[in-house]
Each structure stands twice: as structure tokens, then as C-alpha cells.
Design a protein around this motif. Sequence first.
Motif, PDB file in Angstrom:
ATOM      1  N   PRO A  97       1.311  -1.190  -0.229  1.00  0.00           N
ATOM      2  CA  PRO A  97       0.111   0.239   0.113  1.00  0.00           C
ATOM      3  C   PRO A  97       0.740   1.465  -0.209  1.00  0.00           C
ATOM      4  N   ARG A  98       0.952   1.892  -1.119  1.00  0.00           N
ATOM      5  CA  ARG A  98       1.495   3.682  -1.406  1.00  0.00           C
ATOM      6  C   ARG A  98       0.658   3.960  -1.899  1.00  0.00           C
ATOM      7  N   VAL A  99       1.097   5.471  -0.974  1.00  0.00           N
ATOM      8  CA  VAL A  99       0.812   6.334  -2.793  1.00  0.00           C
ATOM      9  C   VAL A  99       2.042   7.564  -2.696  1.00  0.00           C
ATOM     10  N   PHE A 100       1.799   7.991  -4.210  1.00  0.00           N
ATOM     11  CA  PHE A 100       2.674   9.414  -4.614  1.00  0.00           C
ATOM     12  C   PHE A 100       2.368  10.622  -4.291  1.00  0.00           C
ATOM     13  N   VAL A 101       2.569  11.447  -4.436  1.00  0.00           N
ATOM     14  CA  VAL A 101       2.246  12.993  -3.450  1.00  0.00           C
ATOM     15  C   VAL A 101       2.759  13.796  -4.401  1.00  0.00           C
ATOM     16  N   LEU A 102       1.474  14.534  -5.709  1.00  0.00           N
ATOM     17  CA  LEU A 102       1.594  15.275  -5.992  1.00  0.00           C
ATOM     18  C   LEU A 102       2.016  16.564  -5.764  1.00  0.00           C
ATOM     19  N   GLY A 103       1.751  16.681  -4.195  1.00  0.00           N
ATOM     20  CA  GLY A 103       2.303  18.346  -3.782  1.00  0.00           C
ATOM     21  C   GLY A 103       1.215  18.899  -3.329  1.00  0.00           C
ATOM     22  N   GLY A 104       1.581  19.467  -2.478  1.00  0.00           N
ATOM     23  CA  GLY A 104       1.244  20.445  -0.914  1.00  0.00           C
ATOM     24  C   GLY A 104       1.091  22.256  -1.193  1.00  0.00           C
ATOM     25  N   SER A 105       0.271  22.267   0.007  1.00  0.00           N
ATOM     26  CA  SER A 105       0.431  24.124   0.120  1.00  0.00           C
ATOM     27  C   SER A 105       0.541  24.207   1.541  1.00  0.00           C
ATOM     28  N   ILE A 148     -10.077  13.985 -11.534  1.00  0.00           N
ATOM     29  CA  ILE A 148      -9.337  14.439 -12.443  1.00  0.00           C
ATOM     30  C   ILE A 148      -9.187  13.607 -13.636  1.00  0.00           C
ATOM     31  N   ALA A 149      -9.536  14.370 -15.108  1.00  0.00           N
ATOM     32  CA  ALA A 149      -9.060  14.044 -16.423  1.00  0.00           C
ATOM     33  C   ALA A 149      -7.439  13.647 -15.896  1.00  0.00           C
ATOM     34  N   LEU A 150      -7.061  12.388 -16.734  1.00  0.00           N
ATOM     35  CA  LEU A 150      -5.847  12.509 -16.439  1.00  0.00           C
ATOM     36  C   LEU A 150      -4.852  13.705 -17.863  1.00  0.00           C
ATOM     37  N   SER A 151      -5.789  14.092 -18.544  1.00  0.00           N
ATOM     38  CA  SER A 151      -4.757  14.493 -19.516  1.00  0.00           C
ATOM     39  C   SER A 151      -5.093  15.903 -18.930  1.00  0.00           C
ATOM     40  N   ASN A 152      -5.540  16.714 -18.228  1.00  0.00           N
ATOM     41  CA  ASN A 152      -5.701  17.684 -17.211  1.00  0.00           C
ATOM     42  C   ASN A 152      -4.735  17.748 -16.226  1.00  0.00           C
ATOM     43  N   LEU A 153      -4.700  16.346 -15.820  1.00  0.00           N
ATOM     44  CA  LEU A 153      -2.990  16.262 -14.249  1.00  0.00           C
ATOM     45  C   LEU A 153      -2.510  17.856 -14.651  1.00  0.00           C
ATOM     46  N   LEU A 154      -1.855  17.799 -14.646  1.00  0.00           N
ATOM     47  CA  LEU A 154      -0.938  18.361 -14.410  1.00  0.00           C
ATOM     48  C   LEU A 154      -0.933  20.944 -14.670  1.00  0.00           C
ATOM     49  N   ASP A 155      -1.876  19.977 -14.757  1.00  0.00           N
ATOM     50  CA  ASP A 155      -3.215  21.779 -14.991  1.00  0.00           C
ATOM     51  C   ASP A 155      -3.046  21.607 -13.315  1.00  0.00           C
ATOM     52  N   TRP A 156      -4.604  20.607 -13.034  1.00  0.00           N
ATOM     53  CA  TRP A 156      -5.142  20.256 -11.598  1.00  0.00           C
ATOM     54  C   TRP A 156      -3.678  20.357 -10.318  1.00  0.00           C
ATOM     55  N   VAL A 157      -2.056  19.559 -11.105  1.00  0.00           N
ATOM     56  CA  VAL A 157      -1.458  20.449 -10.046  1.00  0.00           C
ATOM     57  C   VAL A 157      -0.973  21.684  -9.300  1.00  0.00           C
ATOM     58  N   ASP A 194       2.009  30.537  -2.749  1.00  0.00           N
ATOM     59  CA  ASP A 194       1.521  30.054  -1.624  1.00  0.00           C
ATOM     60  C   ASP A 194       2.738  29.677  -1.130  1.00  0.00           C
ATOM     61  N   GLU A 195       3.788  30.318  -0.240  1.00  0.00           N
ATOM     62  CA  GLU A 195       5.168  29.412  -0.452  1.00  0.00           C
ATOM     63  C   GLU A 195       5.528  29.020   0.257  1.00  0.00           C
ATOM     64  N   ARG A 196       4.285  28.546   0.528  1.00  0.00           N
ATOM     65  CA  ARG A 196       4.336  26.989   0.946  1.00  0.00           C
ATOM     66  C   ARG A 196       4.066  25.870  -0.302  1.00  0.00           C
ATOM     67  N   ALA A 197       3.760  26.158  -1.060  1.00  0.00           N
ATOM     68  CA  ALA A 197       3.398  25.515  -2.135  1.00  0.00           C
ATOM     69  C   ALA A 197       4.764  24.705  -2.207  1.00  0.00           C
ATOM     70  N   PHE A 198       4.619  23.047  -2.681  1.00  0.00           N
ATOM     71  CA  PHE A 198       5.039  22.467  -3.443  1.00  0.00           C
ATOM     72  C   PHE A 198       4.555  21.631  -4.912  1.00  0.00           C
ATOM     73  N   VAL A 199       5.478  21.166  -5.371  1.00  0.00           N
ATOM     74  CA  VAL A 199       5.009  19.338  -5.928  1.00  0.00           C
ATOM     75  C   VAL A 199       5.728  18.809  -6.666  1.00  0.00           C
ATOM     76  N   ALA A 200       5.354  17.815  -6.934  1.00  0.00           N
ATOM     77  CA  ALA A 200       6.500  16.582  -7.231  1.00  0.00           C
ATOM     78  C   ALA A 200       7.129  16.490  -8.778  1.00  0.00           C
ATOM     79  N   PRO A 201       8.164  16.567  -8.489  1.00  0.00           N
ATOM     80  CA  PRO A 201       8.362  16.930 -10.237  1.00  0.00           C
ATOM     81  C   PRO A 201       7.851  15.828 -11.383  1.00  0.00           C
ATOM     82  N   MET A 202       7.711  17.019 -12.203  1.00  0.00           N
ATOM     83  CA  MET A 202       6.401  16.546 -13.324  1.00  0.00           C
ATOM     84  C   MET A 202       6.628  15.074 -13.845  1.00  0.00           C
ATOM     85  N   ARG A 203       8.060  14.967 -14.287  1.00  0.00           N
ATOM     86  CA  ARG A 203       9.086  13.781 -15.051  1.00  0.00           C
ATOM     87  C   ARG A 203       8.481  12.271 -14.028  1.00  0.00           C
TER      88      ARG A 203
END
Length: 265
Positions: free
Chosen positions: A33-41, A83-92, A100-109
Motif C-alpha cells: 500500500p503506497r501513495v505518490f504525493v503530487l504536491g502540497g500547499s 481528475i481527467a488524466l489529460s488535465n492532471l498537470l494543470d490541476w497540480v 503560496d510560499e508553502r506550496a511544492f509539487v512533485a517532479p513532473m517527469r
Amino acid sequence: MFENGGSKAPASREAARKTASIGERTLDLKDAPRVFVLGGSGNNLGFINSFRTENGVITARLVPIAWTPLGVIIGDTWQNVGIALSNLLDWVDRSFPPEDERAFVAPMRDVELLARVQWHAELPEALTDESVLNIEDVPEDIAEGLMHAPMSIVQCAACRRLCVKNDFVWKEKQLCAWDYHTQVFGKRGPWRDGPYEERHFETLPSCAYVAPQLLADMNVDVVLATNALQETTSQRLVNMLLESEPQRPHLAVRTGDGFTVLREL
């Protein structure tokens, strides 16, 4: 932008689902059981456990986070977001904006690779540091928060900041640590000259903890803290202190299994 996969990864991708290498970095896609963090704020953390789609849609989850004087607290509730997979990066980008000074995102690659191999894992029962596939992408303070049990998160009634439920309640209102300290330990708080009578101990302010760093600009100091003592012993210690400085305003507050006594400087 992404391949629109079906409900099951093709057999040719099964080997890729075990490990995924990007440059010198390798993601261990072990069966657990695992998750991948897309980002945070400043308010939430977004994660996903599967890039398999249904009608082109994947499900991400948002969990609230509270920034407190003791560190980050992870919420115990998750909100599902389709989320539509094709729109995932826009959603992130929209969910974790750079302003947001506390925001971060995972590497898009990494996101694109996991989408291509249709990575999937079972959803863990709780969000912890050990269940996060890309914990190295998570800021240190949030990673430390993931090491502790999640808690119920609410909004501060004064400033709307997210805070831990019931840590700081004043006049039946849920407050964050900052507003509680300002309202209760400020000039208009229930300060007292001289010792407490027994009946006064029944109506003392109560909170989860006192944060000395929040008192620094209030000309207030912590002069006594008791814990896990008999009630009568704690009360006697509090009054001994107050009797020794009868001309100085003091304020006693219940904290956990004891008392903390403040003094105006």
C-alpha cells in the motif's frame, strides 16, 4: 499529455511497474500500500495511489494539514477528487500555486512516467511517511508531520487558519494557537494578583500546550509548569509562586495533566 490507460496495466508494462528509473533516481514500486504525493500547499496535501483510469479519469485525494507551533499536523480525513488524466498537470499547478510560499509539487517527469506505466498500489489505511513513495520530494516539516498520528483538523474561528480540533478552545470557539495566545494571554486575559482560591481552579483557561515563542512579543514569560502531579500538590505549587510575588500579575492555565503559570514581565 498522458496515455489514457484502461483498468489494468498491459503485461508489457508489468516489469516497469516494479521499478522506475529517471536519470540517477529510482522509484521503488514494490507491491505494498503506497501513495505518490503530487504536491502540497499551506492548507493541504495531494496524493494518488493509482494512475489507472476509468473513462479517462483518475482519483486524487486531498488531506488537510495544520501548521502549528509544534510542527505540521496531518488531518485524519481525505477528500476524493476526480481528475481527467489529460488535465492532471494543470490541476497540480492550480491546486499548489507558486504564490503560496508553502506550496511544492512533485517532479513532473516522475508523474509522467508513473502515468505511462499506469502505476497502481493499494491505498494504505493511514497516510504515513513510510507509505509515501516519493517521501524525498516532501518538505522536511511535512515529512516529520507524516511520522505522527493524523488528527482532526478544523478552522480557527478568528482567522480561519487550519488548526487541531480542541487543542485551543476559548468561549466555546475553536481557535488556532496564535489567536488563543493573543486573546487569553494578552492584556485582557484573566490575569490575577495573589493566590487562587480553590473555586478559581475550576474555571481556569485550558489548552493543549503553551508555546513560549508566541509569548515573546507579549511581555509574558512561563515561570512554572507541572505535569502528572496530584491536583492538590499542583495547586499548592501554583499558589506558593503567586504568594511569593503578590505585586506581579500571573495567569495559571491547565495544560494536559498539569498547570502552566505565566507572569507579566
